[in-house]
Design an enzyme around this catalytic site. Structure first.
Site, PDB file in Angstrom:
ATOM      1  N   HIS A  97      38.214  26.428  46.763  1.00 12.43           N
ATOM      2  CA  HIS A  97      37.508  26.795  45.528  1.00 12.43           C
ATOM      3  C   HIS A  97      36.046  26.363  45.701  1.00 12.43           C
ATOM      4  O   HIS A  97      35.526  25.532  44.974  1.00 12.43           O
ATOM      5  CB  HIS A  97      38.179  26.145  44.313  1.00 12.43           C
TER       6      HIS A  97
ATOM      7  N   GLU B 120      43.128  32.947  36.282  1.00  7.35           N
ATOM      8  CA  GLU B 120      42.089  32.431  35.378  1.00  7.35           C
ATOM      9  C   GLU B 120      41.773  33.453  34.317  1.00  7.35           C
ATOM     10  O   GLU B 120      41.628  34.646  34.619  1.00  7.35           O
ATOM     11  CB  GLU B 120      40.769  32.142  36.124  1.00  7.35           C
TER      12      GLU B 120
ATOM     13  N   GLU C 204      38.340  33.726  44.577  1.00  8.84           N
ATOM     14  CA  GLU C 204      37.196  34.634  44.388  1.00  8.84           C
ATOM     15  C   GLU C 204      36.244  34.742  45.583  1.00  8.84           C
ATOM     16  O   GLU C 204      35.081  34.303  45.502  1.00  8.84           O
ATOM     17  CB  GLU C 204      36.380  34.207  43.165  1.00  8.84           C
TER      18      GLU C 204
ATOM     19  N   TYR D 265      37.445  37.902  33.615  1.00  2.00           N
ATOM     20  CA  TYR D 265      36.527  37.432  32.574  1.00  2.00           C
ATOM     21  C   TYR D 265      35.868  38.583  31.823  1.00  2.00           C
ATOM     22  O   TYR D 265      35.733  38.533  30.613  1.00  2.00           O
ATOM     23  CB  TYR D 265      35.454  36.514  33.178  1.00  2.00           C
TER      24      TYR D 265
ATOM     25  N   ASN E 172      41.585  36.767  38.571  1.00  2.00           N
ATOM     26  CA  ASN E 172      40.737  36.097  37.592  1.00  2.00           C
ATOM     27  C   ASN E 172      40.027  37.181  36.805  1.00  2.00           C
ATOM     28  O   ASN E 172      39.314  38.014  37.386  1.00  2.00           O
ATOM     29  CB  ASN E 172      39.701  35.205  38.272  1.00  2.00           C
TER      30      ASN E 172
ATOM     31  N   ARG F 257      47.285  24.790  38.042  1.00  2.00           N
ATOM     32  CA  ARG F 257      46.567  25.298  39.216  1.00  2.00           C
ATOM     33  C   ARG F 257      45.351  24.408  39.452  1.00  2.00           C
ATOM     34  O   ARG F 257      44.491  24.284  38.581  1.00  2.00           O
ATOM     35  CB  ARG F 257      46.132  26.748  38.987  1.00  2.00           C
TER      36      ARG F 257
HETATM   37  C1  FCB Z   1      35.353  31.490  37.684  1.00  2.00           C
HETATM   38  C2  FCB Z   1      35.532  30.302  38.603  1.00  2.00           C
HETATM   39  C3  FCB Z   1      35.857  29.020  37.874  1.00  2.00           C
HETATM   40  C4  FCB Z   1      35.054  28.876  36.596  1.00  2.00           C
HETATM   41  C5  FCB Z   1      35.147  30.134  35.769  1.00  2.00           C
HETATM   42  C6  FCB Z   1      34.420  30.055  34.452  1.00  2.00           C
HETATM   43  O1  FCB Z   1      34.655  32.497  38.335  1.00  2.00           O
HETATM   44  O2  FCB Z   1      36.558  30.550  39.528  1.00  2.00           O
HETATM   45  O3  FCB Z   1      35.663  27.947  38.732  1.00  2.00           O
HETATM   46  O4  FCB Z   1      33.763  28.548  36.886  1.00  2.00           O
HETATM   47  O5  FCB Z   1      34.661  31.225  36.516  1.00  2.00           O
END
Ligand code: FCB
Length: 464
Positions: A123, A364, A168, A303, A301, A79
């Site tokens: 992006h 992600e 995002e 995290y 995504n 990607r």
């Molecule tokens: C996400 C972004 C990516 C990277 C990660 C750690 O929010 O999409 O570009 O910075 O965080």
């Protein structure tokens, strides 16, 4: 718990992700125009280590070597994003052939290596010339995005079979226009709903264009999503959760899945004076229908969850980042993000039950740990390996529960320019030495290679 073997569906897509500004470098070469990230990083004080993406990982020149690395890892998909200003230096109008040819060669190189390209159109690197005309706060930027999507998909649409319109929108809207830590570096709360509307609208308008130019491709959008978790202090009462879920998650999911903007959050914005009394006056007839255009997948995504710190006051409730709880009972990565693999499972289950996306890709997931090479040149990034493994366990559980999860992309293939953190953070499974651009496969990359080869892994006894 005894050790056990997890096997993924046969067609599961194992990938890695990057984005143009974070890896390519060559920021003004071969006719590329200036983006808002060029402007932002070239303005002193915006980036922790004063660095820029001018050179980054030099992927623009070293992509062959990077594709060879991906092939060595057995990756099924890569990607990456397209830099809008490489293709259309002024955002609209004249096409820069050299920029377009770069991506065409990259796509060919990937396909030759047996790696499926997943292309993200946006992006975060908006052409500066469009920002000068008001950027995403203007509807005309959404129109420009559609032209851009058309130019790119005419060129690549015969070979690219997976398109992601945006990465995002929350980050662009909130981090770029409210928190100001991302380009264009604004702090203008009333702009946030307008910006996110134009991002979503441009997605909806671009989907049919992508389908026309790339008829048998899958098209979707990537959101960053945050499961909400009560947390230890537990003073955040359910209505507060509902509200935060509204601005973090529902604000984007609801319109994409045909429910328009969440009425409770709209009412609140009006009450707070962040929207005029007539509410969403920037929404025109037909917009909601366009935004809810059918997509083939939702990119997620993931995290971290949102765990609130104890107090939410009228002063801080619109500053999402200051509300996050940090406490000794949780683990954090080097960038300060909480490690919470279970959140991924909760999130995936919830998406499936509430929105029924046709398919989900985790576009992600990954962690910043700065571990570098030891004396023998080996990078023992044990914590990243554990992070990836635990999140894949959570993803596997969701699949077992019936969630149509079709793939997983590690953020990131290699260490790169981490936005306002510059090069102080390392998310790669490949180490990058920025002095000489040497790449080293970290232990996590070698582990991932094995996972891909075996389409699964053994969860050791005692692991979460
Ligand atoms: C996400 C972004 C990516 C990277 C990660 C750690 O929010 O999409 O570009 O910075 O965080």
């Amino acid at each position: 718990m005894p050790s056990r073997r997890l096997t993924f569906p046969e067609s599961f897509i194992w990938g890695v992700a990057t984005s143009a500004y974070q890896v390519e470098g060559a920021w003004n070469e071969d006719g590329a125009g200036e983006s808002i990230w060029d402007r932002f990083t070239h303005t002193p004080g915006n980036i922790h280590d004063g660095s820029t993406g001018d050179v980054a990982c030099d992927h623009y020149y070293r992509w062959r070597e990077d594709v060879a690395l991906m092939k060595e890892l057995g990756l099924k998909a890569y990607r990456f994003s397209i830099s809008w200003t490489r293709v259309l230096p002024a955002g609209r109008g004249r096409v820069n052939r050299k920029g377009l040819d770069f991506y065409s060669r990259l796509v060919d190189g990937l396909l030759e290596a047996g790696i499926e390209p997943f292309v993200t159109l946006y992006h975060w690197d908006l052409p500066q010339s469009l920002q000068d005309k008001g950027g995403w706060a203007e509807r005309s930027t959404a129109e420009a995005f559609v032209d851009y999507a058309d130019v790119v998909s005419r060129k690549l649409g015969d070979r690219v079979k997976h398109w992601i319109t945006h990465n995002e929108p929350w980050s662009t809207a909130v981090l770029g226009h409210r928190v100001g830590m991302h380009a264009p570096g604004l702090n203008d709360l009333p702009m946030v709903p307008k910006v996110s509307h134009h991002l979503l609208l441009s997605h909806g308008w671009a989907v049919p264009v992508l389908r026309r130019n790339s008829p048998d491709a899958e098209v979707g959008i990537t959101l960053i999503l945050f499961p909400l978790v009560p947390g230890p202090s537990n003073t955040a009462v359910p209505p507060v959760f509902r509200k935060l879920d509204g601005s973090f998650n529902r604000w984007f999911l609801d319109p994409l899945y045909g429910r328009r903007y969440p009425a409770d959050i709209v009412a609140e914005h009006i009450e707070a004076g962040h929207l005029p009394a007539d509410g969403l006056n920037f929404v025109k007839p037909g917009d909601f229908e366009a935004i809810a255009t059918h997509t083939d997948f939702l990119g997620v995504n993931y995290y971290s969850p949102v765990i609130l710190r104890s107090e939410v006051t009228p002063e801080n409730e619109n500053e999402p980042l200051t509300l996050l709880y940090h406490g000794p009972e949780y683990e954090y990565t080097d960038i300060g993000i909480m490690v919470y693999p279970d959140g991924l499972r909760h999130l995936l289950n919830r998406l499936y039950f509430e929105y029924q996306p046709a398919k989900i890709y985790i576009t992600e997931n990954g962690a910043s740990y700065v571990d570098g090479p030891d004396r023998k040149g080996r990078v023992r990034d044990r914590r990243r390996l554990g992070y990836l493994r635990d999140h894949l366990v959570a993803a596997h559980r969701a699949i077992e529960c019936g969630v149509p999860l079709a793939g997983y992309f590690v953020w990131s293939l290699m260490d790169n320019f981490e936005w306002n953190f510059g090069y102080t953070q390392r998310f790669g499974i490949v180490w990058v030495d920025y002095e000489n651009q040497k790449r080293i496969l970290k232990d996590s990359a070698l582990w991932y290679k094995q996972v891909i080869a075996e389409n699964g892994f053994t969860v050791p006894a005692r692991s979460r």
